[in-house]
Design an enzyme around this catalytic site. Structure first.
Site, PDB file in Angstrom:
ATOM      1  N   GLU A  63       0.842  -1.208   0.000  1.00  0.00           N
ATOM      2  CA  GLU A  63       0.000   0.000   0.000  1.00  0.00           C
ATOM      3  C   GLU A  63       0.873   1.252   0.000  1.00  0.00           C
ATOM      4  OE1 GLU A  63      -2.217  -0.549   3.609  1.00  0.00           O
ATOM      5  OE2 GLU A  63      -3.427  -2.170   2.753  1.00  0.00           O
ATOM      6  N   ASN A  64       0.339   2.353  -0.590  1.00  0.00           N
ATOM      7  CA  ASN A  64       1.060   3.621  -0.480  1.00  0.00           C
ATOM      8  C   ASN A  64       0.160   4.706   0.113  1.00  0.00           C
ATOM      9  OD1 ASN A  64      -0.381   5.004  -2.527  1.00  0.00           O
ATOM     10  ND2 ASN A  64       0.997   4.239  -4.123  1.00  0.00           N
ATOM     11  N   ALA A  65       0.744   5.879   0.331  1.00  0.00           N
ATOM     12  CA  ALA A  65       0.067   6.955   1.066  1.00  0.00           C
ATOM     13  C   ALA A  65      -1.101   7.560   0.297  1.00  0.00           C
ATOM     14  CB  ALA A  65       1.074   8.039   1.443  1.00  0.00           C
ATOM     15  N   GLU A  73      -2.667 -11.322  -4.693  1.00  0.00           N
ATOM     16  CA  GLU A  73      -2.868 -12.232  -5.827  1.00  0.00           C
ATOM     17  C   GLU A  73      -2.318 -11.624  -7.114  1.00  0.00           C
ATOM     18  OE1 GLU A  73      -5.010 -11.072  -3.637  1.00  0.00           O
ATOM     19  OE2 GLU A  73      -6.685 -12.428  -3.241  1.00  0.00           O
ATOM     20  N   CYS A 109     -10.740 -11.109  -3.708  1.00  0.00           N
ATOM     21  CA  CYS A 109     -11.771 -10.114  -4.005  1.00  0.00           C
ATOM     22  C   CYS A 109     -12.170 -10.190  -5.484  1.00  0.00           C
ATOM     23  CB  CYS A 109     -11.261  -8.717  -3.648  1.00  0.00           C
ATOM     24  SG  CYS A 109     -10.083  -8.057  -4.839  1.00  0.00           S
TER      25      CYS A 109
HETATM   26  N1  THU Z   1      -6.296  -7.369  -0.389  1.00  0.00           N
HETATM   27  C1  THU Z   1      -5.573  -8.274  -1.109  1.00  0.00           C
HETATM   28  O1  THU Z   1      -4.336  -8.212  -1.144  1.00  0.00           O
HETATM   29  N2  THU Z   1      -6.257  -9.222  -1.812  1.00  0.00           N
HETATM   30  C2  THU Z   1      -7.612  -9.348  -1.826  1.00  0.00           C
HETATM   31  O2  THU Z   1      -8.159 -10.057  -2.651  1.00  0.00           O
HETATM   32  C3  THU Z   1      -8.402  -8.595  -0.830  1.00  0.00           C
HETATM   33  C4  THU Z   1      -7.740  -7.354  -0.334  1.00  0.00           C
HETATM   34  C5  THU Z   1      -5.566  -6.306   0.325  1.00  0.00           C
HETATM   35  C6  THU Z   1      -5.702  -4.955  -0.314  1.00  0.00           C
HETATM   36  C7  THU Z   1      -5.489  -4.022   0.860  1.00  0.00           C
HETATM   37  O3  THU Z   1      -4.086  -3.801   0.990  1.00  0.00           O
HETATM   38  C8  THU Z   1      -5.982  -4.812   2.060  1.00  0.00           C
HETATM   39  O4  THU Z   1      -6.051  -6.175   1.640  1.00  0.00           O
HETATM   40  C9  THU Z   1      -7.359  -4.366   2.569  1.00  0.00           C
HETATM   41  O5  THU Z   1      -8.286  -4.346   1.549  1.00  0.00           O
HETATM   42 ZN    ZN Z   2      -7.973  -8.612  -4.537  1.00  0.00          ZN
END
Ligand code: THU
Ligand code: ZN
Length: 160
Positions: A63-65, A73, A109
């Site tokens: 993640e970034n700011a 994935e 997701c």
């Molecule tokens: N996230 C994933 O890496 N994969 C997913 O399929 C669901 C969500 C991460 C994105 C974000 O950094 C954190 O989980 C919260 O949404």
């Molecule tokens: Zn995802």
């Protein structure tokens, strides 16, 4: 569509699936997620089960700011593309994330489901490992991509 989601214990899984989940858990440790504080790890298996060599690619969420995020994935798929000579094919993907209740799933997701569709098929196996607050895998959800993304739009729609 053949089977419905199975919810099983980690130790009841075949060893190759347990290993894939361990790989995803290792990837999860590298997550850089100071904003959500939600660490996700993914491991993609591109080789057939129980054949040598085992070809696995890892990813974690970053993640970034600006609150722009790379999903675990998606990161693992990028690794597969970097390292495979041709378009990778996903036999199985394991995802590890915190999920403490029955209705909190540990499955990719919607965005990631479409990415997996691009490099997989209806038969691609998806393993969602649920972590409790102690960091232990207390349950694993076992599904096919077809169950996660039925009637999907994919490369075949574009003749690919
Ligand atoms: N996230 C994933 O890496 N994969 C997913 O399929 C669901 C969500 C991460 C994105 C974000 O950094 C954190 O989980 C919260 O949404
Ligand atoms: Zn995802």
């Amino acid at each position: 569509m053949e089977e419905k989601m199975k919810v099983v214990s980690f130790t009841s899984l075949p060893v190759w699936q347990q290993k894939l989940i361990f790989d995803a858990d290792e990837a999860r440790r590298h997550s850089s997620s100071p904003y959500s504080k939600f660490k996700v790890g993914a491991a993609i298996q591109c080789s057939q089960p129980n054949t040598d060599p085992v070809v696995v690619y890892l990813g974690c969420n970053v993640e970034n700011a600006m609150y722009v995020v790379t999903h675990a994935e998606q990161a693992a798929i990028n690794e597969a593309c970097l390292n495979e000579p041709e378009k990778p094919y996903i036999i199985a993907i394991a995802v590890v994330l915190p999920a403490e209740t029955i209705d909190q799933h540990a499955l990719p997701c919607g965005y990631c489901r479409q990415w997996i569709r691009e490099f997989g098929s209806d038969d691609t196996l998806v393993l969602g490992a649920k972590l409790n607050s102690a960091g232990d895998i207390w349950q694993v959800e076992v599904v096919t991509l077809e169950e996660l993304l039925p009637f999907s739009f994919g490369p075949n729609n574009l003749g690919k």
